[in-house]
Design a protein around this motif. Structure first.
Motif, PDB file in Angstrom:
ATOM      1  N   ALA A 150       0.742  -1.101  -0.037  1.00 40.51           N
ATOM      2  CA  ALA A 150       0.116   0.053   0.157  1.00 40.51           C
ATOM      3  C   ALA A 150       0.976   1.230  -0.120  1.00 40.51           C
ATOM      4  CB  ALA A 150      -0.925  -0.136   1.153  1.00 40.51           C
ATOM      5  N   LEU A 151       2.002   1.314   1.010  1.00 40.09           N
ATOM      6  CA  LEU A 151       2.980   2.454   1.032  1.00 40.09           C
ATOM      7  C   LEU A 151       3.540   2.567  -0.496  1.00 40.09           C
ATOM      8  CD1 LEU A 151       4.825   4.279   2.321  1.00 40.09           C
ATOM      9  CD2 LEU A 151       6.237   2.402   3.003  1.00 40.09           C
ATOM     10  N   LEU A 152       4.115   1.408  -1.334  1.00 35.81           N
ATOM     11  CA  LEU A 152       4.558   1.759  -2.558  1.00 35.81           C
ATOM     12  C   LEU A 152       3.531   2.048  -3.303  1.00 35.81           C
ATOM     13  CD1 LEU A 152       6.774  -1.789  -2.239  1.00 35.81           C
ATOM     14  CD2 LEU A 152       7.379   0.550  -1.820  1.00 35.81           C
ATOM     15  N   GLY A 153       2.365   1.634  -3.289  1.00 38.14           N
ATOM     16  CA  GLY A 153       1.515   1.918  -4.270  1.00 38.14           C
ATOM     17  C   GLY A 153       1.207   3.318  -4.354  1.00 38.14           C
ATOM     18  N   GLN A 154       1.090   4.058  -3.112  1.00 42.11           N
ATOM     19  CA  GLN A 154       1.004   5.372  -2.763  1.00 42.11           C
ATOM     20  C   GLN A 154       2.094   6.081  -3.480  1.00 42.11           C
ATOM     21  OE1 GLN A 154      -0.198   6.679   1.100  1.00 42.11           O
ATOM     22  NE2 GLN A 154       0.340   8.915   0.438  1.00 42.11           N
ATOM     23  N   ALA A 155       3.189   5.752  -3.322  1.00 44.65           N
ATOM     24  CA  ALA A 155       4.613   6.361  -3.677  1.00 44.65           C
ATOM     25  C   ALA A 155       4.547   6.641  -5.342  1.00 44.65           C
ATOM     26  CB  ALA A 155       5.879   5.893  -3.053  1.00 44.65           C
ATOM     27  N   HIS A 156       4.199   5.127  -5.980  1.00 50.34           N
ATOM     28  CA  HIS A 156       4.313   5.111  -7.361  1.00 50.34           C
ATOM     29  C   HIS A 156       3.316   6.049  -8.038  1.00 50.34           C
ATOM     30  CE1 HIS A 156       5.559   3.742 -11.258  1.00 50.34           C
ATOM     31  NE2 HIS A 156       4.388   3.891 -11.735  1.00 50.34           N
TER      32      HIS A 156
ATOM     33  N   ALA B 234      10.066   5.108   0.692  1.00 47.45           N
ATOM     34  CA  ALA B 234       9.410   4.260  -0.369  1.00 47.45           C
ATOM     35  C   ALA B 234       9.805   4.544  -1.574  1.00 47.45           C
ATOM     36  CB  ALA B 234       7.781   4.287  -0.203  1.00 47.45           C
ATOM     37  N   ARG B 235      10.025   6.017  -1.675  1.00 47.02           N
ATOM     38  CA  ARG B 235      10.118   6.516  -3.249  1.00 47.02           C
ATOM     39  C   ARG B 235      11.702   6.036  -3.449  1.00 47.02           C
ATOM     40  NH1 ARG B 235       6.710  10.884  -2.150  1.00 47.02           N
ATOM     41  NH2 ARG B 235       8.496  12.199  -1.086  1.00 47.02           N
ATOM     42  N   ILE B 236      12.678   6.032  -2.277  1.00 42.39           N
ATOM     43  CA  ILE B 236      13.753   5.767  -2.552  1.00 42.39           C
ATOM     44  C   ILE B 236      13.917   4.071  -2.961  1.00 42.39           C
ATOM     45  CG2 ILE B 236      16.225   5.456  -1.335  1.00 42.39           C
ATOM     46  CD1 ILE B 236      15.324   7.859   0.236  1.00 42.39           C
ATOM     47  N   ALA B 237      13.195   3.405  -2.140  1.00 39.82           N
ATOM     48  CA  ALA B 237      13.289   1.961  -2.249  1.00 39.82           C
ATOM     49  C   ALA B 237      13.069   1.758  -3.799  1.00 39.82           C
ATOM     50  CB  ALA B 237      12.163   1.394  -1.467  1.00 39.82           C
ATOM     51  N   LEU B 238      11.847   2.252  -4.385  1.00 38.63           N
ATOM     52  CA  LEU B 238      11.225   2.037  -5.819  1.00 38.63           C
ATOM     53  C   LEU B 238      12.295   2.511  -6.748  1.00 38.63           C
ATOM     54  CD1 LEU B 238       7.444   3.126  -5.521  1.00 38.63           C
ATOM     55  CD2 LEU B 238       8.396   0.671  -5.504  1.00 38.63           C
ATOM     56  N   ARG B 239      13.101   3.617  -6.268  1.00 37.25           N
ATOM     57  CA  ARG B 239      14.140   4.070  -7.403  1.00 37.25           C
ATOM     58  C   ARG B 239      15.432   2.915  -7.570  1.00 37.25           C
ATOM     59  NH1 ARG B 239      13.034   9.498  -5.536  1.00 37.25           N
ATOM     60  NH2 ARG B 239      14.830   9.355  -4.322  1.00 37.25           N
ATOM     61  N   GLN B 240      15.417   2.022  -6.432  1.00 39.41           N
ATOM     62  CA  GLN B 240      16.540   1.191  -6.397  1.00 39.41           C
ATOM     63  C   GLN B 240      16.112  -0.277  -7.057  1.00 39.41           C
ATOM     64  OE1 GLN B 240      17.162   1.012  -2.267  1.00 39.41           O
ATOM     65  NE2 GLN B 240      18.649   2.732  -2.302  1.00 39.41           N
TER      66      GLN B 240
END
Length: 914
Positions: A115-121, A160-166
């Motif tokens: 849910a957190l990752l979905g919000q960030a994306h 979360a945004r940092i994690a998705l960019r990685q």
């Protein structure tokens, strides 16, 4: 799923354990979007109007909710979710993603929630596609981030945004594909720029999360949406199986208001007419320009319940609400209200069958509610004398019996706690908001909420004002300061600051809507009832003499005590020394025993009067001052706060009937003061612990200089005097009264501060949902969760069983399973339900912090209840064993339970002597 790339279809959304099937993510998202479209069509007009006004019309509102439901699990298209296929024993699913170019690791350090990752994306996608302002993008993103019931913080979103960019290439492209496809399919593409151009109201965001959670839960039901090859009309078939009822839609009724009363409440008889107060309430509801709050202050027994239900029907019809919520102070008062509301609903013409729910922790033990369960219905639910048998207008739907879903039924009757929970910063609180926002909210006996509870009530009223939800509050004895607090709280959410009218009228109806605030006084038909107030000595001899002399020629007397122990002592003395029937009623009877006593009292002392005894004395506690429609010829009460004494007096000469000789004029005798002649008077310790010295001093001062009260005329004056800032007491009491007031003020401030620890944010100070629900409040649906909205320690509840030497059995006189053997295996359903009804809350002397651990240890050692853990009725319960004579021992105290006294806990010293 031809519209999707193979890479997107390879992402999994749900697994079926170690089986070979799974549900692709995009199919689950499509299911959720399809469910949402159907749910949206069933929402009441008030919700659809709120969304349409905020989002650009009906079509835009539908596109908004369908889009967000369709992308709610967007974050599952990530390494942080995909790798979980390995520990779940499904490497085949991970291999399929790998085959399509998506890197799936065997392990992820510190996996973030989807849910957190979905919000960030989603926020990132809106910025890239629409150059969205990040703050406005969060208004949509927070809905995805909150679909598991809590909301991430800004710090968590940065992480979360940092994690998705990685992540390696491929994952972001899949998420973009999901966003692009569902923006087109839902119709959101045409409105996204418009939605991002201005703030989306926080109330719309909250309700959208509630709808998304509903859609997700339905789409996640494997029975409705099976795994395996896709089938045509998948959502349509599923929703037909589920068969959720639509919004309540009462048919507009025109014509004579008196006929409206008779048709909705046929038990009142063919000649029933609205009284002046009811007629005014109907008029005000019919003339309100916008949804608002109605606060009705009127005397006990004047028909406020019928008032509220008639007004609720009118408001629901005019403003498009989909049901009602009715909140009462206790479970004991909620149960009879359930029957009354159900009977009313069955006589309100409406389109289709709707759902009804009884919402409190013992609801399953209510026979009328249990009889409406889907598996229990074998015949038409109601019988009407005029039209014969016909289908009920409201029944119980199984889906709303699930955890956290109860408030989503069309009509909910329960304790006030169910509304107060909407003010908690607790997980899934948005579902409670959705449940309340769609209903006319009725709260009876609102004066019973103390300062701690009112902290939550005011916050809930502010949110309901934001939603434009009609609210009806009722009380016979509401202090002016509390009236102002409640009116302002709703106005703060609805219209902002308003000029509240000042009035000394009573009865009175206050109304708050977009046009402002008004007060309408009402002239009740009939004359005031003048009740003589007489103070008497607190000794037992005085009580016996007073009662004995006054009922020589017959009479029905109520004696109300402030504590259970005191009521039991009075009952013992009067039973021994009076030659008449004496009955005891308090909260420490087993539920079936208490219910039987209450029903018997209403039958004999209620409005019909067919079985009214010549002589009877009913001794009770505060249970006699709430909701029981019983009528005494003489009232004797312990001193209590003035508003509560007036409630008790409301059971005196309540109905129009002839009275025995000497009791023709209503009189209330007041005891419960150690010495009326000291300055100031002294009160029993139990009364001070319950009510506080400040309120008792104020009440005593009023009693000392008041020889009679006119009901209802004097009610507002007396209540206002009792709650004014500076206590109005004799000069000799001044120093003691000021000190007591200071202590009470500090205690009240402390209560408000403690309540603030769990309090949901004010909607006026919240623009997005980030960190809205991540506070310390626990789940209200958990055991004892209701304690968070009541300022009291957890009580310890036990199930009473009888140890007859050969094993344990059910107590006597509790229903079909009375005296039945329990055995050592898991009790079967009906037997388990009968046992669950045999609960008692132990008194504070056995559940306080200093002793509760010892008590629990002794209970667990005495009776092995391990087999109970497999029963949903009995899981987690403790058993208290008593002998066939009702005797037991706990923590060094002798315990006795019998049908006359209920539970008696004797002092440790007395137990030793015996």
């Amino acid at each position: 799923m031809a519209d999707w790339s193979e890479r997107a279809t390879s992402c999994w959304g749900k697994l079926q354990g170690n089986e070979t099937m799974h549900l692709p993510l995009v199919r689950h998202l499509q299911d959720a979007g399809d469910v949402m479209r159907a749910l949206w069509a069933q929402q009441p007009r008030n919700v659809r109007r709120l969304f349409a006004e905020s989002l650009g019309g009906e079509d835009a509102a539908c596109a908004f909710v369908c889009f967000l439901a369709s992308v709610h699990d967007l974050g599952k298209a990530s390494q942080h979710f995909a790798f979980k296929a390995y520990p779940a024993g499904r490497p085949d699913v991970a291999d399929a993603m790998r085959a399509n170019g998506l890197d799936v690791p065997l392990h992820v350090d510190r996996p973030r929630g989807h849910a957190l990752l979905g919000q960030a994306h989603l926020v990132d996608w809106l910025a890239r596609r629409y150059a969205a302002d990040p703050l406005k993008a969060q208004h949509l993103g927070g809905i995805v981030g909150g679909h598991h019931g809590s909301n991430p913080t800004d710090t968590e979103l940065v992480d979360a945004r940092i994690a998705l960019r990685q992540e390696p290439p491929g994952w972001a492209e899949v998420r973009d594909e999901i966003m692009d496809v569902f923006a087109t399919r839902s119709g959101a593409e045409a409105y996204l720029e418009q939605w991002l151009s201005k703030p989306i109201p926080v109330e719309v965001q909250v309700l959208t999360i509630g709808l998304v959670i509903m859609a997700d839960w339905i789409a996640s039901d494997e029975y409705l949406f099976p795994y395996g090859p896709p089938e045509a009309d998948r959502a349509e078939r599923a929703l037909a199986k589920l068969n959720l009822p639509g919004a309540w839609s009462p048919v507009e009724s025109a014509g004579d208001p008196d006929e409206l009363l008779r048709s909705r409440f046929p038990r009142l008889g063919p000649t029933a007419r609205l009284n002046a107060m009811q007629r005014e309430m109907v008029r005000v509801a019919e003339e309100m320009e916008t949804p608002g709050l109605l606060l009705l202050e009127a005397p006990m027994g004047s028909g406020k319940t019928e008032d509220a239900l008639l007004a609720a029907e009118i408001l629901a019809q005019r403003f498009g609400l989909g049901g009602v919520f009715v909140g009462l102070p206790t479970m004991a008062t909620s149960n009879p209200m359930f029957a009354r509301v159900k009977h009313w609903l069955d006589h309100v013409p409406s389109d289709g069958v709707t759902s009804v729910n009884l919402a409190h922790s013992k609801a399953g033990l209510n026979d009328e509610f249990a009889g409406l369960m889907p598996w229990a219905r074998t015949a038409p639910a109601i019988y009407d004398d005029e039209v014969g048998t016909r289908e009920a207008a409201a029944t119980v739907h199984a889906w709303f019996l699930g955890r956290k879903k109860g408030m989503l039924a069309n009509h909910v009757i329960g304790t006030i706690d169910q509304a107060l929970f909407a003010g908690l910063k607790a997980k899934h609180v948005v579902l409670r908001h959705l449940g309340l926002a769609t209903k006319v909210v009725i709260i009876d006996e609102v004066h019973a909420a103390d300062s701690y509870m009112r902290t939550y009530l005011k916050r809930v009223l502010t949110w309901l004002g934001r939603y434009g939800t009609p609210v009806i509050l009722m009380s016979a004895t509401l202090p002016p300061s509390q009236r102002e607090e409640l009116l302002r709280a709703y106005a703060d959410g609805r219209t902002g600051k308003v000029q509240l009218p000042t009035t000394d009228g009573y009865p009175v109806i206050h109304a708050v809507d977009d046009a402002g605030a008004t007060a309408v006084g009402v002239e009740l038909e009939g004359n005031d009832v003048h009740v003589a107030l007489t103070t008497i000595d607190d000794g037992m001899d005085s009580l016996v003499t007073e009662v004995g002399q006054r009922i020589e020629d017959g009479g029905c007397v109520g004696v109300i005590c402030n504590t259970v122990a005191r009521a039991q002592e009075v009952f013992d003395v009067l039973s021994r020394r009076l030659d008449c029937e004496v009955v005891l009623l308090h909260s420490r009877f087993l539920a079936p025993h208490r219910a039987a006593r209450e029903a018997d009292l209403v039958r004999r002392l209620g409005p019909s009067g067919d079985k009214r005894p010549d002589q009877i004395v009913v001794v009770g506690t505060q249970v006699l001052e709430q909701s029981l429609d019983i009528d005494f010829d003489l009232m004797i009460t312990d001193l209590a706060p003035v508003d509560l004494m007036l409630q008790r007096i409301g059971r005196l000469h309540r109905h129009d009937r002839s009275r025995p000789k000497g009791l023709e004029r209503p009189e209330c005798l007041i005891r419960g003061v150690d010495d009326w002649f000291t300055d100031p008077p002294e009160f029993p310790g139990g009364a001070e612990r319950i009510y506080g010295r400040d309120s008792l001093l104020r009440s005593a001062a009023i009693v000392e200089d008041t020889s009679s009260v006119a009901i209802p005329r004097d009610i507002p004056t007396l209540v206002a005097r009792a709650y004014q800032i500076t206590p109005d007491v004799p000069e000799a009491w001044g120093a003691a009264a000021r000190e007591a007031t200071k202590v009470a003020s500090c205690d009240q401030s402390s209560k408000v501060r403690r309540a603030g620890d769990f309090l949901l944010d004010d909607p006026r100070r919240k623009s997005n949902l980030n960190a809205l629900i991540n506070g310390p409040a626990s789940d209200p649906d958990d055991s004892h969760g209701y304690r968070q909205v009541r300022d009291s320690e957890d009580s310890l509840e036990v199930i009473v069983v009888v140890d007859d030497g050969d094993g344990y059995r059910v107590p006597d006189d509790v229903g079909p399973y009375s005296g039945g053997s329990i055995g050592y295996s898991t009790p079967e359903g009906p037997l388990a339900r009968a046992l669950a009804a045999c609960t008692l809350a132990l008194p504070h002397s056995l559940s306080g912090m200093w002793i509760v651990d010892r008590v629990i240890d002794e209970l667990e050692a005495a009776v092995d209840v391990s087999a109970w853990q497999a029963s949903p009725w009995l899981k987690g319960q403790l058993a208290l064993a008593v002998s066939p004579e009702g005797v037991g021992e706990l923590a060094g105290r002798r315990i006795v339970y019998d049908l006359s006294h209920g539970l008696i806990v004797e002092s440790e010293q007395k137990a030793i002597r015996q």
